[in-house]
Design a protein around this motif. Structure first.
Motif, PDB file in Angstrom:
ATOM      1  N   UNK A   1      -2.702  -3.017  -6.813  1.00 37.46           N
ATOM      2  CA  UNK A   1      -1.304  -3.282  -7.165  1.00 37.46           C
ATOM      3  C   UNK A   1      -0.674  -2.067  -7.844  1.00 37.46           C
ATOM      4  N   UNK A   2      -1.419  -1.448  -8.748  1.00 36.66           N
ATOM      5  CA  UNK A   2      -0.931  -0.265  -9.444  1.00 36.66           C
ATOM      6  C   UNK A   2      -0.625   0.854  -8.448  1.00 36.66           C
ATOM      7  N   UNK A   3      -1.524   1.088  -7.509  1.00 39.47           N
ATOM      8  CA  UNK A   3      -1.305   2.130  -6.500  1.00 39.47           C
ATOM      9  C   UNK A   3      -0.073   1.819  -5.655  1.00 39.47           C
ATOM     10  N   UNK A   4       0.083   0.567  -5.279  1.00 35.53           N
ATOM     11  CA  UNK A   4       1.240   0.140  -4.484  1.00 35.53           C
ATOM     12  C   UNK A   4       2.544   0.395  -5.242  1.00 35.53           C
ATOM     13  N   UNK A   5       2.552   0.050  -6.533  1.00 35.67           N
ATOM     14  CA  UNK A   5       3.747   0.269  -7.348  1.00 35.67           C
ATOM     15  C   UNK A   5       4.032   1.758  -7.533  1.00 35.67           C
ATOM     16  N   UNK A   6       2.978   2.551  -7.707  1.00 34.98           N
ATOM     17  CA  UNK A   6       3.164   3.993  -7.893  1.00 34.98           C
ATOM     18  C   UNK A   6       3.779   4.633  -6.655  1.00 34.98           C
ATOM     19  N   UNK A   7       3.408   4.129  -5.478  1.00 40.62           N
ATOM     20  CA  UNK A   7       3.943   4.683  -4.234  1.00 40.62           C
ATOM     21  C   UNK A   7       5.459   4.531  -4.140  1.00 40.62           C
ATOM     22  N   UNK A   8       5.972   3.438  -4.690  1.00 45.73           N
ATOM     23  CA  UNK A   8       7.413   3.197  -4.589  1.00 45.73           C
ATOM     24  C   UNK A   8       8.165   3.599  -5.858  1.00 45.73           C
ATOM     25  N   UNK A   9       7.455   4.108  -6.851  1.00 46.92           N
ATOM     26  CA  UNK A   9       8.082   4.489  -8.107  1.00 46.92           C
ATOM     27  C   UNK A   9       8.897   5.769  -7.943  1.00 46.92           C
ATOM     28  N   UNK A  10      10.107   5.759  -8.467  1.00 47.65           N
ATOM     29  CA  UNK A  10      10.962   6.947  -8.411  1.00 47.65           C
ATOM     30  C   UNK A  10      11.277   7.484  -9.804  1.00 47.65           C
ATOM     31  N   UNK A  11      10.646   6.928 -10.835  1.00 48.75           N
ATOM     32  CA  UNK A  11      10.916   7.325 -12.208  1.00 48.75           C
ATOM     33  C   UNK A  11       9.811   8.232 -12.744  1.00 48.75           C
ATOM     34  N   UNK A  12      10.123   9.029 -13.749  1.00 52.45           N
ATOM     35  CA  UNK A  12       9.085   9.836 -14.404  1.00 52.45           C
ATOM     36  C   UNK A  12       8.032   8.916 -15.042  1.00 52.45           C
ATOM     37  N   UNK A  13       6.814   9.421 -15.245  1.00 50.80           N
ATOM     38  CA  UNK A  13       5.720   8.584 -15.772  1.00 50.80           C
ATOM     39  C   UNK A  13       6.051   7.833 -17.060  1.00 50.80           C
ATOM     40  N   UNK A  14       6.751   8.476 -17.994  1.00 52.50           N
ATOM     41  CA  UNK A  14       7.062   7.789 -19.258  1.00 52.50           C
ATOM     42  C   UNK A  14       8.012   6.613 -19.039  1.00 52.50           C
ATOM     43  N   UNK A  15       8.902   6.724 -18.079  1.00 53.60           N
ATOM     44  CA  UNK A  15       9.786   5.605 -17.765  1.00 53.60           C
ATOM     45  C   UNK A  15       9.048   4.520 -16.989  1.00 53.60           C
ATOM     46  N   UNK A  16       8.102   4.920 -16.173  1.00 55.42           N
ATOM     47  CA  UNK A  16       7.293   3.949 -15.444  1.00 55.42           C
ATOM     48  C   UNK A  16       6.565   3.023 -16.423  1.00 55.42           C
ATOM     49  N   UNK A  17       5.980   3.592 -17.467  1.00 54.75           N
ATOM     50  CA  UNK A  17       5.297   2.793 -18.484  1.00 54.75           C
ATOM     51  C   UNK A  17       6.275   1.843 -19.155  1.00 54.75           C
ATOM     52  N   UNK A  18       7.427   2.350 -19.543  1.00 57.10           N
ATOM     53  CA  UNK A  18       8.441   1.534 -20.194  1.00 57.10           C
ATOM     54  C   UNK A  18       8.843   0.360 -19.309  1.00 57.10           C
ATOM     55  N   UNK A  19       9.063   0.622 -18.029  1.00 54.79           N
ATOM     56  CA  UNK A  19       9.474  -0.439 -17.110  1.00 54.79           C
ATOM     57  C   UNK A  19       8.373  -1.485 -16.912  1.00 54.79           C
ATOM     58  N   UNK A  20       7.121  -1.063 -16.932  1.00 61.88           N
ATOM     59  CA  UNK A  20       6.019  -2.028 -16.811  1.00 61.88           C
ATOM     60  C   UNK A  20       5.996  -2.975 -18.018  1.00 61.88           C
ATOM     61  N   UNK A  21       6.238  -2.420 -19.199  1.00 58.28           N
ATOM     62  CA  UNK A  21       6.253  -3.248 -20.409  1.00 58.28           C
ATOM     63  C   UNK A  21       7.463  -4.180 -20.393  1.00 58.28           C
ATOM     64  N   UNK A  22       8.611  -3.690 -19.958  1.00 59.40           N
ATOM     65  CA  UNK A  22       9.790  -4.547 -19.850  1.00 59.40           C
ATOM     66  C   UNK A  22       9.561  -5.662 -18.839  1.00 59.40           C
ATOM     67  N   UNK A  23       8.870  -5.375 -17.760  1.00 60.97           N
ATOM     68  CA  UNK A  23       8.542  -6.397 -16.762  1.00 60.97           C
ATOM     69  C   UNK A  23       7.703  -7.503 -17.398  1.00 60.97           C
ATOM     70  N   UNK A  24       6.827  -7.130 -18.301  1.00 60.87           N
ATOM     71  CA  UNK A  24       6.014  -8.117 -19.012  1.00 60.87           C
ATOM     72  C   UNK A  24       6.902  -9.071 -19.811  1.00 60.87           C
TER      73      UNK A  24
END
Length: 107
Positions: free
Chosen positions: A14-37
């Protein structure tokens, strides 16, 4: 039949799948994962309110099985968020779980 737990392998996929479609910098990716929670936790609350019929306008809109499903979504989302923070999510989780069990239940 014995079932081998492949949860962390699934999280890795799942993480790999999400990374493939991610268009944000890594620090924003982490933030968005926590917000999704947080979003998923809100869905648990909505399901509990719906299962208890606590919205007079809507009545009973959810079952306790819906609550179970939403709780699973929270767990999955947290696992993926943890994997986003560290490649050793399974080890980090196991270490923390051991700490909490020992703190709560003793050795």
């Amino acid at each position: 039949m014995e079932r081998t737990d492949q949860s962390w392998e699934s999280v890795e996929r799942l993480h790999a799948w999400l990374r493939e479609s991610n268009t944000y910098p890594p620090e924003q990716e982490v933030l968005l994962r926590v917000l999704k929670l947080s979003e998923e936790v809100g869905e648990v609350a909505q399901a509990v309110i719906g299962a208890k019929g606590q919205n007079p306008r809507k009545g009973t809109t959810h079952s306790w099985q819906d609550v179970e499903s939403e709780l699973c979504d929270v767990i999955i989302t947290a696992m993926v968020a943890l994997r986003t923070l560290t490649p050793d999510a399974a080890g980090t989780f196991t270490s923390r779980l051991d700490h909490v069990v020992n703190r709560s239940l003793g050795d």
